[in-house]
Scaffold this active site. Structure first.
Site, PDB file in Angstrom:
ATOM      1  N   LYS A   1      15.266  87.318  20.823  1.00  0.00           N
ATOM      2  CA  LYS A   1      16.173  87.892  19.679  1.00  0.00           C
ATOM      3  C   LYS A   1      16.937  86.164  19.257  1.00  0.00           C
ATOM      4  O   LYS A   1      17.837  85.803  18.668  1.00  0.00           O
ATOM      5  CB  LYS A   1      18.004  88.036  21.146  1.00  0.00           C
TER       6      LYS A   1
ATOM      7  N   CYS B   1      20.776 102.125  21.298  1.00  0.00           N
ATOM      8  CA  CYS B   1      19.832 102.022  22.228  1.00  0.00           C
ATOM      9  C   CYS B   1      21.151 102.123  23.448  1.00  0.00           C
ATOM     10  O   CYS B   1      21.837 100.984  24.158  1.00  0.00           O
ATOM     11  CB  CYS B   1      19.166 100.451  22.923  1.00  0.00           C
TER      12      CYS B   1
ATOM     13  N   HIS C   1      24.314  97.896  26.858  1.00  0.00           N
ATOM     14  CA  HIS C   1      22.598  98.552  25.940  1.00  0.00           C
ATOM     15  C   HIS C   1      22.090  99.434  27.698  1.00  0.00           C
ATOM     16  O   HIS C   1      22.744  99.441  28.409  1.00  0.00           O
ATOM     17  CB  HIS C   1      21.814  97.799  26.170  1.00  0.00           C
TER      18      HIS C   1
ATOM     19  N   GLN D   1      22.123  89.325  23.916  1.00  0.00           N
ATOM     20  CA  GLN D   1      22.796  88.991  22.045  1.00  0.00           C
ATOM     21  C   GLN D   1      24.419  87.701  22.426  1.00  0.00           C
ATOM     22  O   GLN D   1      24.302  86.576  20.818  1.00  0.00           O
ATOM     23  CB  GLN D   1      23.892  90.221  21.987  1.00  0.00           C
TER      24      GLN D   1
HETATM   25  N1  PLP Z   1      20.896  93.889  26.263  1.00  0.00           N
HETATM   26  C1  PLP Z   1      21.701  93.699  24.377  1.00  0.00           C
HETATM   27  C2  PLP Z   1      23.034  94.019  24.136  1.00  0.00           C
HETATM   28  C3  PLP Z   1      20.364  94.207  23.690  1.00  0.00           C
HETATM   29  O1  PLP Z   1      21.006  93.829  22.990  1.00  0.00           O
HETATM   30  C4  PLP Z   1      19.035  94.039  23.660  1.00  0.00           C
HETATM   31  C5  PLP Z   1      18.608  94.066  23.291  1.00  0.00           C
HETATM   32  O2  PLP Z   1      18.888  95.066  22.134  1.00  0.00           O
HETATM   33  C6  PLP Z   1      18.664  94.171  25.365  1.00  0.00           C
HETATM   34  C7  PLP Z   1      19.494  94.437  26.391  1.00  0.00           C
HETATM   35  C8  PLP Z   1      17.532  94.738  25.843  1.00  0.00           C
HETATM   36  O3  PLP Z   1      17.159  93.264  25.518  1.00  0.00           O
HETATM   37  P1  PLP Z   1      15.429  93.297  25.748  1.00  0.00           P
HETATM   38  O4  PLP Z   1      14.557  94.799  24.557  1.00  0.00           O
HETATM   39  O5  PLP Z   1      14.712  92.267  25.203  1.00  0.00           O
HETATM   40  O6  PLP Z   1      14.685  93.807  27.076  1.00  0.00           O
END
Ligand code: PLP
Length: 409
Positions: A229, A367, A126, A206
């Site tokens: 999540k 993302c 991500h 996740q």
């Molecule tokens: N890492 C992964 C694998 C994600 O799916 C996400 C969010 O979609 C994030 C990091 C970032 O999470 P947050 O936006 O809650 O900081």
């Protein structure tokens, strides 16, 4: 197969948002990897906090402040149990995964990463597990190495082993990919990294909603998760870090809460975990995070895993029946996320048509733009399931996709 039991009906009753019509159709919510819905107990925890004990924590002598502090710290203990950390000193409340990774990049990176050192991430990360390392590497003249994936969307472990060396300072890897659903072999990655003296950060954004986490068994050095999540509130999460490493790290942000004593000449820092929690924290968020963990514990991991596996298997089976539909990410070990392309149709068009039918999926690069570049595509459609989803909802997706296909092709 579990799928339609009275337990699911009972669970669904706790999510009033699911019981509504959008675009004149009953809502099917398949965007759980972006954010899950919240049960009544979590909503109530936030409401109760503001109605009864709202006050700032760790500071007041008055009773409300004590009650708020007790509830806030009780959440930390529940979080410690949730990830099986040794001590509450290892549980740092943050805004979520993004902030947790930035914290490590800033506080660990700026202390321990120097010119020529290497940091390894993977092709399936991500953006929040790419950009902080790019910034750090540029600043420290360190090298960012990218571990490749194979055609199924699994980490290429042979290539990973070849990348790792005595120069590796840190490996930062996603536990479960939000785009592909791949569950990475975290324990093996950690073992390999530790063999060369590197530390490991696990992005469990996740993983946290799908499987029991055990930081002691994994032996990871850092782990991040996001409450939103896993049925909890937005803007709340945590960073787990091994106590001895956190002790050595620089503070991340500076201000109230993270200090022991301040004078104009010198400031000393507070002990863990407060050293990394500058300013008034998200008190209601922490309390609601506890409620979301209580909710998960009440359902139980066995049931969650069984139900999500059933949804993944059934969803994969049905979607595979659609001619021209291609599933992106076919790892042997996969979570309940299905990314796909419907022939040549643009994912955005598919998403809009499904939305008109009341079905919420995600479309785009999720993302993970570098991953999409590796795959040679602009993006995918993504259906991600949570424990409250049903077989009937997957049938609605199947039928919706057939209709979308007729309209678009
Ligand atoms: N890492 C992964 C694998 C994600 O799916 C996400 C969010 O979609 C994030 C990091 C970032 O999470 P947050 O936006 O809650 O900081």
């Amino acid at each position: 197969m579990v799928l339609t039991t009275t337990k699911i009906e009972t669970i669904r009753k706790q999510f009033p948002i699911l019981n509504q019509e959008l675009n004149g159709k009953p809502l099917v919510y398949f965007d759980n990897a972006a954010t899950s819905q919240k049960p009544l107990s979590v909503i109530k925890a936030i409401e109760d906090y503001y109605k009864t004990i709202n006050s700032n924590v760790h500071r007041g002598v008055h009773q409300l402040s004590q009650l708020a502090t007790d509830a806030f710290e009780e959440s930390r203990e529940v979080c410690r149990e949730f990830v099986n950390a040794k001590s509450i000193k290892e549980i740092n409340f943050t805004k979520g995964t993004t902030e947790s990774i930035n914290l490590v990049a800033y506080s660990f990176g700026r202390k321990f990463v120097s010119k020529g050192d290497e940091i390894i991430i993977s092709e399936m990360e991500h953006h929040s597990n790419i950009v902080p390392w790019q910034i750090l590497c540029e600043e420290r003249e360190a090298v960012l190495k990218i571990a490749p994936i194979n055609s199924k969307g699994e980490l290429d472990m042979e290539a990973f082993e070849n990348l790792i060396s005595a120069k590796t300072k840190l490996v930062s890897i996603v536990f479960i990919s939000n785009s592909l659903g791949t569950i990475n072999p975290a324990k093996r990655i950690i073992e390999l990294a530790h063999n060369v003296g590197a530390k490991v950060m696990l992005d469990a954004a996740q993983a946290a909603p799908h499987q029991k986490l055990d930081v002691q068994d994994l032996d990871c050095d850092f782990l991040s998760l996001s409450a939103h999540k896993m049925f909890g509130p937005t803007g709340m999460g945590l960073l787990y870090g091994k106590e001895e490493i956190l002790e050595e790290m620089l503070p991340y942000q500076a201000g109230g809460e993270m200090i022991k004593e301040v004078s104009f000449e010198k400031t000393t820092y507070n002990e863990l975990p407060f050293k990394f929690e500058a300013g008034t924290p998200n008190i209601s968020g922490a309390i609601a995070l506890k409620a979301s963990i209580d909710f998960i514990n009440e359902i139980g991991w066995d049931f969650i895993e069984q139900q999500e596996k059933a949804l993944l298997d059934y969803g994969t089976e049905r979607l595979t029946e659609i001619e021209g539909l291609k599933i992106i990410g076919t790892a042997d070990n996969k979570a309940s996320v299905i990314s796909f392309l419907l022939g040549d149709a643009h994912p955005f068009d598919v998403g809009v048509l499904l939305d008109n039918m009341g079905i919420a999926i995600r479309t785009g690069h999720h993302c993970c733009q570098p991953l999409m570049n590796v795959l040679g595509i602009e993006g995918t459609c993504r259906a991600s399931f949570a424990v409250y989803n049903t077989k009937e909802e997957i049938d609605r997706l199947y039928e919706g996709l057939l209709r979308a296909q007729k309209m678009l092709m």
